[in-house]
Scaffold this active site. Structure first.
Site, PDB file in Angstrom:
ATOM      1  N   SER A 122       0.294  -1.306  -0.183  1.00  0.00           N
ATOM      2  CA  SER A 122      -0.412   0.091   0.150  1.00  0.00           C
ATOM      3  C   SER A 122       1.343   1.289  -0.215  1.00  0.00           C
ATOM      4  O   SER A 122       2.293   1.608   0.254  1.00  0.00           O
ATOM      5  CB  SER A 122      -1.166  -0.100   0.746  1.00  0.00           C
ATOM      6  OG  SER A 122      -0.468   0.336   2.352  1.00  0.00           O
ATOM      7  N   LYS A 123       0.213   2.693  -0.306  1.00  0.00           N
ATOM      8  CA  LYS A 123       0.961   3.940  -0.089  1.00  0.00           C
ATOM      9  C   LYS A 123       1.469   3.326   0.850  1.00  0.00           C
ATOM     10  O   LYS A 123       2.915   4.614   0.874  1.00  0.00           O
ATOM     11  CB  LYS A 123      -0.050   5.066  -0.121  1.00  0.00           C
ATOM     12  CG  LYS A 123      -1.092   5.219  -0.988  1.00  0.00           C
ATOM     13  CD  LYS A 123      -0.842   6.940  -1.414  1.00  0.00           C
ATOM     14  CE  LYS A 123      -1.910   6.640  -3.176  1.00  0.00           C
ATOM     15  NZ  LYS A 123      -2.444   6.725  -3.043  1.00  0.00           N
ATOM     16  N   ARG A 124       1.409   2.690   2.283  1.00  0.00           N
ATOM     17  CA  ARG A 124       2.530   3.156   3.351  1.00  0.00           C
ATOM     18  C   ARG A 124       4.278   2.671   3.453  1.00  0.00           C
ATOM     19  O   ARG A 124       4.392   2.768   3.884  1.00  0.00           O
ATOM     20  CB  ARG A 124       2.429   2.531   4.575  1.00  0.00           C
ATOM     21  CG  ARG A 124       1.241   3.791   5.907  1.00  0.00           C
ATOM     22  CD  ARG A 124      -0.005   2.584   6.440  1.00  0.00           C
ATOM     23  NE  ARG A 124      -1.214   2.566   6.058  1.00  0.00           N
ATOM     24  CZ  ARG A 124      -1.783   1.243   5.942  1.00  0.00           C
ATOM     25  NH1 ARG A 124      -1.455   0.154   6.029  1.00  0.00           N
ATOM     26  NH2 ARG A 124      -2.899   1.280   5.138  1.00  0.00           N
TER      27      ARG A 124
ATOM     28  N   GLY B   7       5.756   3.084   0.412  1.00  0.00           N
ATOM     29  CA  GLY B   7       6.512   4.591   0.216  1.00  0.00           C
ATOM     30  C   GLY B   7       6.346   4.642  -1.244  1.00  0.00           C
ATOM     31  O   GLY B   7       5.107   4.583  -1.954  1.00  0.00           O
TER      32      GLY B   7
END
Ligand code: GLU
Length: 488
Positions: free
Chosen positions: A258-260, A262
């Site tokens: 996911s976006k988390r 990076g």
């Protein structure tokens, strides 16, 4: 027999990205599998821009997605279909479903639906629409309309239905109608005499049918949608495509990427210096394994020649930076110096390097290619070619180790002797070797001392590529003498 089994050339697949963000690695990997399958089958790879979320869709995201696909080498065969341009067709289909009784208007308010869900949660039931407005009498409907209520359009889902399909990746699939959350909304809330904005599951079926899509290849997060969509195909009397649900991309911890995590957007990988060919190669390996005897390093064309869903894994694919880096190094090392130079040039230009001023040799194609030949073998990322080219374009400061070397025994006399023998005329590697030997003898030092000192003087560091080749390049650009002079 399905098209997949016959290998028919009428295969038509599509990527249907929503332009609500930049091109994501998951979407790009789905694109790769679609493209490989289409090319293997001699079919068509199509695009549909699903831009019906008016608030979140942006033209710049569409541009970013198309550019990213092009950069990866995933060419498409027809003009992209723009979903928002087809809204009248979607509305007509919804009207048709209302007319045939497959769909109905639901007048439940947001507040009523929230209360329903809260009650389900409190009594530990799975959240679902309880089909409360499925069988309203004309009088009940008239009463809601008189109240001024708006309505959604819902598609009837028979709880007793069993939905099955043969998934190209996952094999036989089976869903119970009761597990689909009740009658599904196919048009957003709108005044009761209108049809609101059509929703994803409905429009995707209408559009896939209109585009004569034969195989729907998408991420496994769409499995429940497929079950719902199959009911819509049946209600609309449309031909059902074959489905293939590809495994999710997982992070190092085994969770959905996911976006988390990076870096997730293709542009991020591009900016980090990954070559398109390496990234496309890596994305293919995220879920597919090449047949026995085939290398893990391949081009998209090579993969397309052998691609099939029998070698796509069901399990999620863990993202492995080491493998991506390894592939990237392989791609970079396999390119000729001229090709590497063409890719590095924009990165150099961004740094203000490689122009004809202040040093015309810096803009010389042969000199640049020789520079690439020198640094190429040690690159993992394209961006490493910026760092490693820097001392050839700008005079580097002397780091601590270089300073210590230049202050060590014999260094100064050795470099002074070398400078005395060095002029601006052409220099080849035999002459350079000879000069080093002569200077070492004249200064009374070992050849190793002069070589280490020369590296310190030229590169400002004791690390770097082959010394002789480095020197010859800096000699050609007329920079060796000044750097030696500076360190004396
Ligand atoms: N627009 C949908 C998405 O981006 C398409 C899914 C599909 O392929 O049907 O997830």
């Amino acid at each position: 027999m399905s098209a997949a089994q016959t290998g028919s050339s009428a295969v038509r697949v599509r990527l249907a990205p929503s332009p609500t963000g930049t091109l994501h690695i998951g979407t790009a990997r789905t694109a790769v599998f679609n493209w490989l399958f289409a090319r293997h089958q001699g079919g068509k790879f199509l695009l549909r821009i699903e831009d019906t979320d008016r608030e979140r869709s942006k033209p710049e995201y569409t541009d970013n997605i198309l550019e990213g696909l092009r950069w990866l080498g995933l060419d498409w065969d027809e003009e992209p279909v723009i979903q928002s341009a087809r809204i009248d067709i979607h509305r007509e289909a919804i009207q048709g479903l209302l007319d045939s009784g497959h769909a109905y208007r639901c007048y439940a308010t947001e507040a009523e639906l929230t209360a329903m869900r809260e009650l389900q949660a409190a009594t530990k039931q799975a959240p679902r629409y309880d089909n409360r407005h499925r069988n309203l009498t004309p009088e009940q409907q008239a009463a809601f309309i008189a109240e001024g209520r708006e309505a959604t359009v819902r598609f009837r889902i028979d709880d007793g239905a069993t939905i099955t399909w043969n998934d190209l990746v996952r094999g036989p699939m089976r869903w119970a109608g009761a597990d689909l959350g009740g009658d599904m909304v196919i048009a957003r809330r709108a005044p009761a005499d209108q049809i609101g904005d059509p929703l994803y599951n409905l429009v995707v079926v209408i559009d896939d049918a209109a585009m004569a899509i034969t195989h729907v290849i998408r991420g496994e997060d769409h499995i429940a949608n497929t079950a719902k969509q199959l009911l819509l195909y049946a209600a609309l009397g449309a031909e059902v495509p074959v489905f293939a649900h590809t495994p999710l991309i997982l992070n190092q911890e085994g969770k959905k990427l996911s976006k988390r995590d990076g870096v997730t957007s293709i542009g991020d990988f591009q900016a980090m210096g990954y070559a398109a060919e390496a990234l496309a190669n890596y994305m293919t390996l995220l879920g597919w394994s090449p047949p026995e005897g085939m290398d893990e390093r391949f081009t998209l064309e090579q993969a397309a020649a052998v691609f099939g869903f029998e070698r796509v894994n069901k399990a999620g694919a863990r993202f492995d930076w080491d493998k991506l880096n390894w592939l990237n190094g392989q791609v970079l090392h396999g390119q000729g110096p001229a090709a590497l130079r063409d890719q590095l040039q924009p990165l150099w230009t961004a740094k203000g390097w490689g122009g004809a001023a202040p040093n015309p040799m810096h803009a010389d194609g042969a000199w640049q290619a020789d520079l690439c030949e020198l640094i190429g073998p040690s690159l993992t990322l394209l961006a490493d070619g910026v760092e490693q080219a820097e001392p050839f374009f700008t005079c580097p400061p002397l780091n601590e180790a270089a300073q210590a070397q230049l202050a060590s025994d014999g260094a100064q006399p050795a470099l002074a002797a070398l400078l005395a023998k060095l002029n601006d005329g052409p220099l080849d590697s035999d002459q350079a070797q000879l000069l080093l030997g002569e200077a070492a003898t004249a200064a009374g030092v070992k050849k190793g001392v002069i070589m280490k000192s020369l590296r310190a003087a030229l590169l400002g560091s004791l690390q770097g590529p082959d010394l002789l080749a480095t020197w010859l390049l800096l000699h050609r650009s007329g920079e060796d003498r000044a750097r030696i002079q500076r360190s004396l």
